[in-house]
Design a protein around this motif. Structure first.
Motif, PDB file in Angstrom:
ATOM      1  N   PRO A 113       0.831  -1.217   0.000  1.00  0.00           N
ATOM      2  CA  PRO A 113       0.000   0.000   0.000  1.00  0.00           C
ATOM      3  C   PRO A 113       0.861   1.260   0.000  1.00  0.00           C
ATOM      4  CG  PRO A 113      -0.766  -1.584   1.641  1.00  0.00           C
ATOM      5  CD  PRO A 113       0.554  -2.081   1.154  1.00  0.00           C
ATOM      6  N   ARG A 114       0.363   2.274  -0.717  1.00  0.00           N
ATOM      7  CA  ARG A 114       0.987   3.595  -0.789  1.00  0.00           C
ATOM      8  C   ARG A 114       2.405   3.546  -1.336  1.00  0.00           C
ATOM      9  NH1 ARG A 114      -0.847   6.387   4.999  1.00  0.00           N
ATOM     10  NH2 ARG A 114      -3.103   6.129   4.708  1.00  0.00           N
ATOM     11  N   SER A 115       2.687   2.601  -2.195  1.00  0.00           N
ATOM     12  CA  SER A 115       4.004   2.500  -2.818  1.00  0.00           C
ATOM     13  C   SER A 115       3.898   2.862  -4.293  1.00  0.00           C
ATOM     14  CB  SER A 115       4.550   1.071  -2.665  1.00  0.00           C
ATOM     15  OG  SER A 115       3.728   0.147  -3.369  1.00  0.00           O
ATOM     16  N   VAL A 116       5.063   3.021  -4.912  1.00  0.00           N
ATOM     17  CA  VAL A 116       5.092   3.291  -6.355  1.00  0.00           C
ATOM     18  C   VAL A 116       4.498   2.120  -7.119  1.00  0.00           C
ATOM     19  CG1 VAL A 116       6.595   3.760  -8.318  1.00  0.00           C
ATOM     20  CG2 VAL A 116       7.097   4.784  -6.100  1.00  0.00           C
ATOM     21  N   ASP A 117       4.767   0.904  -6.628  1.00  0.00           N
ATOM     22  CA  ASP A 117       4.203  -0.283  -7.282  1.00  0.00           C
ATOM     23  C   ASP A 117       2.683  -0.247  -7.266  1.00  0.00           C
ATOM     24  OD1 ASP A 117       6.741  -1.217  -7.741  1.00  0.00           O
ATOM     25  OD2 ASP A 117       6.806  -2.430  -5.919  1.00  0.00           O
ATOM     26  N   GLU A 118       2.099   0.248  -6.169  1.00  0.00           N
ATOM     27  CA  GLU A 118       0.644   0.333  -6.109  1.00  0.00           C
ATOM     28  C   GLU A 118       0.121   1.347  -7.109  1.00  0.00           C
ATOM     29  OE1 GLU A 118      -2.822   0.551  -2.733  1.00  0.00           O
ATOM     30  OE2 GLU A 118      -1.272   2.077  -2.676  1.00  0.00           O
ATOM     31  N   GLY A 119       0.858   2.459  -7.288  1.00  0.00           N
ATOM     32  CA  GLY A 119       0.443   3.438  -8.285  1.00  0.00           C
ATOM     33  C   GLY A 119       0.426   2.850  -9.683  1.00  0.00           C
ATOM     34  N   LEU A 120       1.445   2.065 -10.023  1.00  0.00           N
ATOM     35  CA  LEU A 120       1.476   1.399 -11.329  1.00  0.00           C
ATOM     36  C   LEU A 120       0.358   0.368 -11.436  1.00  0.00           C
ATOM     37  CD1 LEU A 120       5.342   0.877 -11.515  1.00  0.00           C
ATOM     38  CD2 LEU A 120       4.021   2.462 -12.908  1.00  0.00           C
ATOM     39  N   TRP A 121       0.178  -0.430 -10.369  1.00  0.00           N
ATOM     40  CA  TRP A 121      -0.860  -1.471 -10.382  1.00  0.00           C
ATOM     41  C   TRP A 121      -2.238  -0.853 -10.553  1.00  0.00           C
ATOM     42  CZ3 TRP A 121      -4.872  -2.453  -6.943  1.00  0.00           C
ATOM     43  CH2 TRP A 121      -5.516  -3.686  -7.072  1.00  0.00           C
ATOM     44  N   ARG A 122      -2.523   0.231  -9.855  1.00  0.00           N
ATOM     45  CA  ARG A 122      -3.830   0.875  -9.977  1.00  0.00           C
ATOM     46  C   ARG A 122      -4.045   1.451 -11.374  1.00  0.00           C
ATOM     47  NH1 ARG A 122      -7.074   1.731  -5.824  1.00  0.00           N
ATOM     48  NH2 ARG A 122      -6.380   1.232  -3.708  1.00  0.00           N
TER      49      ARG A 122
END
Length: 542
Positions: A113-122
């Motif tokens: 949560p709240r990571s760069v990976d989550e931004g890409l995944w979303r």
């Protein structure tokens, strides 16, 4: 069949970036910019998508890493919130491919949560949580549109039917007293009396039937039964009377009599009440819009004044490119850019004169270099060679990947005060971003086959690169003897970042005089002066 579909999707994903790209920025800081290509998002397996992402490095980090951009083709599992990398492509500043690598063993990475990976995944998966408000609003509006005609039609019909039935109940009196105008005052009285229970009836008997409509329309709409009864009444005077008015024209004269009756009804009061909030809300954003541009001229004026006062220092330095001589020479690197101040203030700078070290049993460096294609670049400071993946070096429990190697003349390092004709720096990087440089000293002797291959493929101009269809093995640059010196230092070019592990091989390799002269023609001198050791610990193999 499943593998064939996946292969087709991957082939399309690889081909799409070449055709078009819609790069959306996910995060940006001083050193990098992370983006996702929206046009490359493709459905793979059910619940799985593939997409291209990229990391664009700053100019300073690009010089250190040996590439400006790395693109990654990732597979995203939208249900399990994880992803894995399928392929990586490294590019230079001109978007020329330096090397490509396909991941043989995909490693699944959980999306935190709240990571760069989550931004890409979303951005790729578009989870419903990100669209709750829009979807609910759209569903509510659609539901309202579907229910309104069904609700209004029966209500209008029921209201009109109730009026008609009530009128019909009064019709015996109305028809009998139709010739006399005294019947007109009798009809309004029951109409008003029945209008009040009509408003109360939906609250008691009609509540179970309209319960779903109250939930979808909201709390405010539960108070609206009087409003639809008011709407039909004004047109109902001519419309409701029209079927009875068609056979007899005198009924049309009776139509204006009910017309004034809805006018005195105070139903118009709630319509007026919501109007003031709209009028009050309107002026609130107005001052914000007016205030916004006011500080801008002042800010512009201040910026212009500041620029007028600082051209002699900051602006002049920004226009100067770092070099090994003149106004951009090593003595002024720390003044040319605030990010390079470590070049002046650092206490563990490189190169150094290696002396007064301690002799110990150092573990041998484990080189695992393999033949690889390469891209050779004349970057305006040196000749740099970028290699493909699979070339590693292990020491002190860490494993580093060989990113690139380049040359300096004369050698930047000195051994007990002695310099050499040239030096080759092999730059490595581990998964945590830590750097390790292996320095191979060069002296005159016989011709070196690997260096001759490099010189054969030199670009014709500075800032140009070339990727020939031949391979090299960086292991050929290493001397036979494994002994070396080691110390902690820095990069020898701006930004002079420290915490770099240095290993200087004791035994030099040989290049012919002609090979040294070729590099000397391009760069007669591209070596940083020796820096202070500052009591650093230097260890050497015994």
């Amino acid at each position: 069949m499943k593998h064939r579909i996946l292969f087709t999707v991957m082939a399309l994903a690889v081909a799409l970036p070449a055709a078009a790209a819609d790069w959306a920025m996910i995060v940006k800081d001083k050193t990098r910019r992370i983006e996702i290509d929206r046009d490359s998002v493709l459905q793979s397996d059910p619940g799985t998508k593939v997409a291209w992402g990229r990391i664009v490095l700053s100019a300073q980090d690009a010089d250190e890493a040996g590439y400006a951009t790395v693109k990654a083709l990732n597979r995203y599992d939208c249900k399990r919130r994880n992803f894995s990398t399928i392929k990586r492509v490294y590019l230079d500043a001109a978007n020329h491919v330096i090397r490509e690598e396909r991941v043989t063993e995909e490693r699944v990475i959980e999306v935190n949560p709240r990571s760069v990976d989550e931004g890409l995944w979303r951005e790729v998966c578009k989870p419903p949580a990100a669209m709750d408000v829009a979807s609910l609003a759209e569903a509510a509006s659609k539901a309202a549109q579907k229910t309104r005609p069904e609700k209004n039609a029966p209500e209008a019909a029921s209201v009109r039917h109730a009026d008609q039935t009530r009128a019909a109940d009064q019709q015996p009196t109305k028809t009998q007293v139709a010739d006399s105008h005294a019947a007109a005052p009798q009809t309004p009285a029951p109409a008003v009396e029945h209008a009040a229970p009509a408003a109360k009836a939906p609250q008691t008997t009609a509540l179970p039937a309209d319960q779903v409509e109250v939930q979808t329309l909201g709390k405010g709409q539960s108070l609206l039964p009087p409003i639809p009864s008011f709407g039909p009444k004004t047109p109902a005077a001519p419309v409701a009377e029209s079927p009875e008015a068609k056979p007899a024209m005198p009924e049309v004269v009776a139509a204006p009599t009910p017309a004034p009756k809805p006018a005195p009804v105070v139903v118009a009061a709630p319509v007026v009440k919501p109007a003031p909030p709209v009028m009050r809300a309107a002026p609130k954003p107005a001052p914000r819009v007016v205030r916004a541009p006011r500080p801008k001229p002042a800010a512009i004026k201040v910026a212009m004044l500041e620029e007028k006062h600082e051209p002699s220092t900051v602006d002049v330095h920004k226009s100067i490119h770092w070099d090994y001589e003149g106004v951009g020479g090593p003595a002024r690197w720390g003044q040319l850019n605030p990010a390079w101040k470590t070049c002046d203030t650092g206490k563990r700078q490189s190169p150094i004169d290696i002396r007064d070290g301690i002799r110990v049993d150092l573990e041998p460096i484990k080189f695992d270099y393999v033949p690889t294609y390469f891209r050779i670049l004349n970057n305006g400071h040196t000749v740099q060679v970028s290699v493909g993946p699979g070339n590693t070096m292990s020491v002190m429990g860490r494993t580093f990947d060989l990113v690139q190697f380049h040359f300096h003349r004369p050698s930047e390092e000195r051994i007990n005060g002695r310099g050499f004709d040239m030096v080759a720096h092999l730059v490595h990087k581990d998964l945590d971003g830590r750097l390790a440089v292996v320095a191979v000293l060069i002296e005159r002797g016989e011709s070196h086959p690997l260096v001759q291959t490099l010189w054969n493929n030199l670009p014709l101009e500075k800032h140009h690169d070339y990727a020939p269809a031949v391979s090299v093995n960086a292991a050929e640059l290493l001397p036979q003897a494994p002994e070396y010196y080691t110390y902690m230092g820095s990069l020898t070019t701006p930004p002079c970042s420290e915490d770099v592990l240095w290993m200087v091989m004791k035994e030099p390799i040989k290049l012919s005089s002609e090979q040294i002269a070729i590099f000397q023609r391009l760069y007669p001198m591209n070596a940083r002066p020796v820096q202070a050791a500052n009591d650093r610990l230097i260890k050497g193999s015994r």
